[in-house]
Design an enzyme around this catalytic site. Sequence first.
Site, PDB file in Angstrom:
ATOM      1  N   ASP A 246       0.840  -1.415  -0.157  1.00  0.00           N
ATOM      2  CA  ASP A 246      -0.086   0.062  -0.049  1.00  0.00           C
ATOM      3  C   ASP A 246       0.937   1.267   0.109  1.00  0.00           C
ATOM      4  O   ASP A 246       0.796   2.114   0.927  1.00  0.00           O
ATOM      5  CB  ASP A 246      -1.044  -0.062   1.338  1.00  0.00           C
TER       6      ASP A 246
ATOM      7  N   LYS B 287      -0.270  -8.091  -3.361  1.00  0.00           N
ATOM      8  CA  LYS B 287      -1.530  -7.168  -3.247  1.00  0.00           C
ATOM      9  C   LYS B 287      -1.450  -5.730  -3.367  1.00  0.00           C
ATOM     10  O   LYS B 287      -0.781  -5.021  -2.903  1.00  0.00           O
ATOM     11  CB  LYS B 287      -2.386  -7.463  -1.818  1.00  0.00           C
ATOM     12  N   THR B 288      -2.295  -5.157  -4.381  1.00  0.00           N
ATOM     13  CA  THR B 288      -2.039  -3.981  -4.886  1.00  0.00           C
ATOM     14  C   THR B 288      -3.469  -3.179  -4.534  1.00  0.00           C
ATOM     15  O   THR B 288      -4.596  -3.706  -4.611  1.00  0.00           O
ATOM     16  CB  THR B 288      -1.832  -3.687  -6.278  1.00  0.00           C
TER      17      THR B 288
ATOM     18  N   ARG C  82      -9.476  -4.840  -5.357  1.00  0.00           N
ATOM     19  CA  ARG C  82     -10.639  -3.550  -5.866  1.00  0.00           C
ATOM     20  C   ARG C  82     -11.928  -3.629  -4.845  1.00  0.00           C
ATOM     21  O   ARG C  82     -12.474  -2.670  -4.904  1.00  0.00           O
ATOM     22  CB  ARG C  82     -11.000  -3.783  -7.143  1.00  0.00           C
ATOM     23  N   LYS C  83     -12.122  -4.830  -4.291  1.00  0.00           N
ATOM     24  CA  LYS C  83     -13.306  -4.760  -3.573  1.00  0.00           C
ATOM     25  C   LYS C  83     -14.463  -4.622  -4.180  1.00  0.00           C
ATOM     26  O   LYS C  83     -15.223  -3.601  -3.646  1.00  0.00           O
ATOM     27  CB  LYS C  83     -13.138  -4.198  -2.090  1.00  0.00           C
TER      28      LYS C  83
ATOM     29  N   ILE D 239     -23.458  -3.909  -9.001  1.00  0.00           N
ATOM     30  CA  ILE D 239     -24.421  -4.766  -9.791  1.00  0.00           C
ATOM     31  C   ILE D 239     -23.429  -5.349 -10.652  1.00  0.00           C
ATOM     32  O   ILE D 239     -22.496  -4.715 -11.143  1.00  0.00           O
ATOM     33  CB  ILE D 239     -25.583  -4.064 -10.359  1.00  0.00           C
ATOM     34  N   GLY D 240     -23.710  -6.352 -11.239  1.00  0.00           N
ATOM     35  CA  GLY D 240     -22.960  -7.345 -12.353  1.00  0.00           C
ATOM     36  C   GLY D 240     -22.582  -6.419 -13.727  1.00  0.00           C
ATOM     37  O   GLY D 240     -21.345  -6.352 -13.779  1.00  0.00           O
TER      38      GLY D 240
ATOM     39  N   THR E 167     -22.160  -3.148 -13.950  1.00  0.00           N
ATOM     40  CA  THR E 167     -21.257  -2.149 -13.426  1.00  0.00           C
ATOM     41  C   THR E 167     -19.974  -2.657 -13.191  1.00  0.00           C
ATOM     42  O   THR E 167     -18.829  -2.211 -13.683  1.00  0.00           O
ATOM     43  CB  THR E 167     -21.734  -1.359 -12.355  1.00  0.00           C
TER      44      THR E 167
HETATM   45  O1  S5P Z   1     -11.152  -7.260   6.048  1.00  0.00           O
HETATM   46  C1  S5P Z   1     -10.265  -6.641   5.405  1.00  0.00           C
HETATM   47  C2  S5P Z   1      -9.875  -6.947   4.022  1.00  0.00           C
HETATM   48  C3  S5P Z   1      -8.883  -6.313   3.703  1.00  0.00           C
HETATM   49  S1  S5P Z   1      -8.476  -6.704   1.848  1.00  0.00           S
HETATM   50  N1  S5P Z   1      -9.300  -6.125   5.970  1.00  0.00           N
HETATM   51  C4  S5P Z   1      -8.094  -5.198   5.420  1.00  0.00           C
HETATM   52  O2  S5P Z   1      -7.308  -4.665   6.190  1.00  0.00           O
HETATM   53  N2  S5P Z   1      -7.845  -5.621   4.182  1.00  0.00           N
HETATM   54  C5  S5P Z   1      -6.802  -5.005   3.354  1.00  0.00           C
HETATM   55  O3  S5P Z   1      -5.546  -5.349   3.966  1.00  0.00           O
HETATM   56  C6  S5P Z   1      -6.525  -3.281   3.422  1.00  0.00           C
HETATM   57  O4  S5P Z   1      -7.241  -2.652   2.337  1.00  0.00           O
HETATM   58  C7  S5P Z   1      -5.244  -3.039   3.613  1.00  0.00           C
HETATM   59  O5  S5P Z   1      -4.655  -3.091   2.125  1.00  0.00           O
HETATM   60  C8  S5P Z   1      -4.568  -4.574   4.155  1.00  0.00           C
HETATM   61  C9  S5P Z   1      -4.020  -4.356   5.585  1.00  0.00           C
HETATM   62  O6  S5P Z   1      -3.140  -3.465   5.927  1.00  0.00           O
HETATM   63  P1  S5P Z   1      -2.414  -3.284   6.896  1.00  0.00           P
HETATM   64  O7  S5P Z   1      -1.318  -2.117   6.861  1.00  0.00           O
HETATM   65  O8  S5P Z   1      -3.324  -2.866   8.152  1.00  0.00           O
HETATM   66  O9  S5P Z   1      -1.451  -4.551   7.557  1.00  0.00           O
END
Ligand code: S5P
Length: 259
Positions: free
Chosen positions: A38, A60-61, A92-93, A97-98, A100
């Site tokens: 991040d 993960k990006t 991207r979470k 709707i499908g 979009t």
């Molecule tokens: O429930 C969640 C789901 C996700 S994907 N809680 C989260 O924290 N995340 C992601 O995991 C969040 O968007 C972030 O990129 C990462 C956690 O980051 P950290 O710095 O707290 O380890």
Amino acid sequence: IKRVLTYGDRAKLCSHSVAKFLFTTMEDKQTNLALSADVTTGAELLRLADAVGPHICILKTHIDIISDFKPDLVHDLSHLAEKHGFLIFEDRKFADIGNTVKHQYSSGVYRISDWSHIINAHALPGPGIVQGLKEVGLVKDRACLLIAEMSSKGNLATGDYAKATLKMAEEHDDFVIGFITQSKLSNDPNWVHITPGVKLTRGKDSLGQQYLTPREVICDKECDIIIVGRGITEAEDSVVAAKAFQEAGYNAYLERMQK
Ligand code: S5P
């Protein structure tokens, strides 16, 4: 008699090519660590990916927090993924709707489906979201994770939400390979359980994030992969920190094998 399947055993069992590659990588590289990279510039993302690449199975990006995004970035990132043998997961979470999400996945500035092996989606909108994403991702051999449980305090994914999410996944197991979750949802070894909110000691941040340790996640809760962000990105030396999480995560897995 072996009671718990190894990552290698599970690679042989599962039919989706992305899940197969993931479990194989975890076994070969001896890592169940996903780096949540991040950071906010392309250069920093590439630097981290190259430095930490040998220690992770997934990078993960959050591509939309990169302030100087250019298409070259995902091209270079894909090269690093091949060089080090990790999968790219754009967090991207999707939550619409499908129709979009189909466009959000394939088009726009980021064209996520062109470069991200794995994406994730909230189950909240119902099965149409998976159907929409699938129309784009299936032909490209992409995989999806459904968000069943969140790490943040006060989140509304409670009660039967995770169970309903599992059911949705079961109906789309040609595209959904597992879950973002805080606990194991199913004993079916095909599902990958991936858990964010991990640091070397328990704790929280000032905005509701809650942290468990690698041992709690992998050994006690029996999830498969730890996602670590600031535990690595904010460490003085990200490689030293990544190695520590790799070791803690893998040792917890070995301990679980002995259970
Ligand atoms: O429930 C969640 C789901 C996700 S994907 N809680 C989260 O924290 N995340 C992601 O995991 C969040 O968007 C972030 O990129 C990462 C956690 O980051 P950290 O710095 O707290 O380890």
